[in-house]
Design a protein around this motif. Structure first.
Motif: not given
Ligand code: FAD
Ligand code: UDP
Length: 386
Positions: A12, A32, A58-59
């Motif tokens: 995101s 981060e 993650h796929i």
């Molecule tokens: P995140 O990846 O959680 O990123 C948020 C970031 O914000 C993190 O790096 C965190 O450290 C940072 N952050 C949070 N709080 C703070 C703070 N206070 N200060 C500074 N930094 C902060 N999706 C698929 O499409 N295919 C799959 O096969 C798949 N497999 C998955 C398997 C598992 C076990 C899990 C849990 C999820 C899976 N997903 C999969 C979903 C995928 O992980 C998420 O859709 C995606 O990573 C979300 O991205 P994001 O940036 O919203 O959140």
């Protein structure tokens, strides 16, 4: 110095930062808390030299060509179709449960009869969520629904969520519907694969821009302060007038004012074995045996050639922000009462002109990666560019 602040370097945060820098030539600071980019999609080579996904397998899969094309600017692909087997009654059968699973688990004549009924009722290629199948009136199909519910869903869901399937939003078990088909793939999306050189390399490409600066190992609270009364934001103690895109937990942002939103966490148990291959497919689910839910073998997914192999077992556990080892909020818990609490936080966030919420944690939504990217692109177009 900066026009935008992005908190979090997962999909995101990275997508929105990339768009702002590459399309608007504006300066972005990404903050981060971890010591790496990629969020939960982060991958790395372990001590044995096997490429692993640190926060679970993650796929990448999507129906949307524009998402695939967008991500393809930053990576080539290892084309891969995920296949999952479930260990049921001493056999391994395709998951999602499909017509092949049916004929593997039940006597031939019975399976044939049920297959005909399923196709007549729903049509070939239909996907039927288990909770929908259980509403059916036909006695034989109702029996099948209960069989699949018992063998595949009820115990897995108890481990994963500590609940029954019907206690959660129906979309949760609906992610893995009964598939009236012989197609054994876990996803039917036309675009599927893994980044050829890994997710972390993909993120490096995405963020490789002179207008993007990255501050790792930094909780945003160390450098950013929100004054919600005055509607002001401070960066390094100085008034900051640009937008802040926040991808962390929304309840944390407002100091848990309306209570803690619940999450589920996981413990990953990695094991490297000195043989080329551990199991016949990428993931094997264990709905009814063991405390873990599934075993994934990374080499099936990444296509890496290596004399050793690494597997990971996933042990679901409650989330607790104060307990080391349980403090990663992997899954929001989709239930109406949690949505109500989320809405209160969201209303509060809406009062802050400079704040944009994005992603699985800030929107408290069970997003896959492609959905995060789609949302980030939309927010960029509608709220930042426009
Ligand atoms: P995140 O990846 O959680 O990123 C948020 C970031 O914000 C993190 O790096 C965190 O450290 C940072 N952050 C949070 N709080 C703070 C703070 N206070 N200060 C500074 N930094 C902060 N999706 C698929 O499409 N295919 C799959 O096969 C798949 N497999 C998955 C398997 C598992 C076990 C899990 C849990 C999820 C899976 N997903 C999969 C979903 C995928 O992980 C998420 O859709 C995606 O990573 C979300 O991205 P994001 O940036 O919203 O959140
Ligand atoms: N599920 C299940 N048995 C399975 C696979 C999935 O009961 O063999 C249910 C379970 O509730 C799980 C949900 O379906 O949490 C979604 O599964 P998915 O594989 O999409 O979960 P994720 O990969 O996001 O952990």
């Amino acid at each position: 110095m900066f026009d935008y602040i992005v908190i979090g370097a997962g999909f995101s945060g990275a997508v929105i930062a990339e768009r702002i820098a590459s399309q608007l030539n504006k300066r972005v600071l990404i903050i981060e808390q971890r010591n790496h980019i990629g969020g939960n999609a982060y991958d790395t080579y372990n001590e044995a030299g096997v490429l692993i996904h640190q926060y679970g397998p993650h796929i990448f899969h999507t129906k949307l060509k524009y998402i695939w094309d967008y991500v393809s600017q930053f990576t080539q692909w290892h084309h891969y179709q995920h296949r999952v087997l479930g260990s049921i009654d001493g056999q391994t059968v395709p998951i999602p449960f499909n017509l092949n699973s049916l004929s593997r688990l039940l006597p031939a004549a019975m399976a044939q009869q049920l297959e005909e009924k399923l196709v007549a009722h729903f049509g070939y290629n239909a996907k039927v969520p288990i909770l929908k199948l259980r509403e059916i009136e036909d006695e034989q199909l109702r029996w099948l629904a209960d069989f699949v519910y018992d063998k595949i869903f009820v115990n897995y869901t108890a481990k994963q969520w500590g609940m029954k399937p019907e206690e959660l939003d129906s979309g949760v078990t609906g992610r893995v519907p009964i598939y009236i088909s012989h197609d054994d793939r876990y996803f039917q999306d036309p675009y599927q694969g893994l980044p050829k050189y890994g997710y972390t390399a993909l993120f490096q490409q995405m963020l490789n821009h002179p207008d993007i600066k990255l501050l790792l190992n930094t909780d945003y609270n160390e450098v950013v302060r929100f004054d919600y009364e005055k509607h002001e934001v401070y960066l390094f103690g100085q008034l900051f007038q640009g937008k802040v895109i926040y991808t962390g937990k929304i309840d944390e942002l407002f100091n848990y004012e309306f209570g803690e939103l619940p999450y589920r966490s996981l413990r990953f148990d990695f094991e490297t074995v000195e043989k080329a291959c551990h199991q016949t497919t990428g993931t094997v689910n264990y709905p009814n045996e063991y405390d873990f839910t599934r075993i994934t073998e990374f080499k099936h997914m990444t296509g890496q050639m290596h004399p050793s192999t690494t597997i990971v077992r996933e042990y679901p556990q409650p989330y607790s922000r104060d307990t080391a080892g349980q403090d990663i909020p992997y899954y929001p818990v989709p239930q109406p009462q949690n949505q109500e609490m989320y809405k209160r936080y969201k209303a509060k966030a809406n009062e802050q002109q400079q704040l944009i919420l994005l992603g699985r944690l800030a929107e408290y939504t069970y997003y896959d990666m492609d959905a995060c990217i789609a949302k980030a692109l939309k927010v960029f177009e509608q709220q930042i560019q426009g």
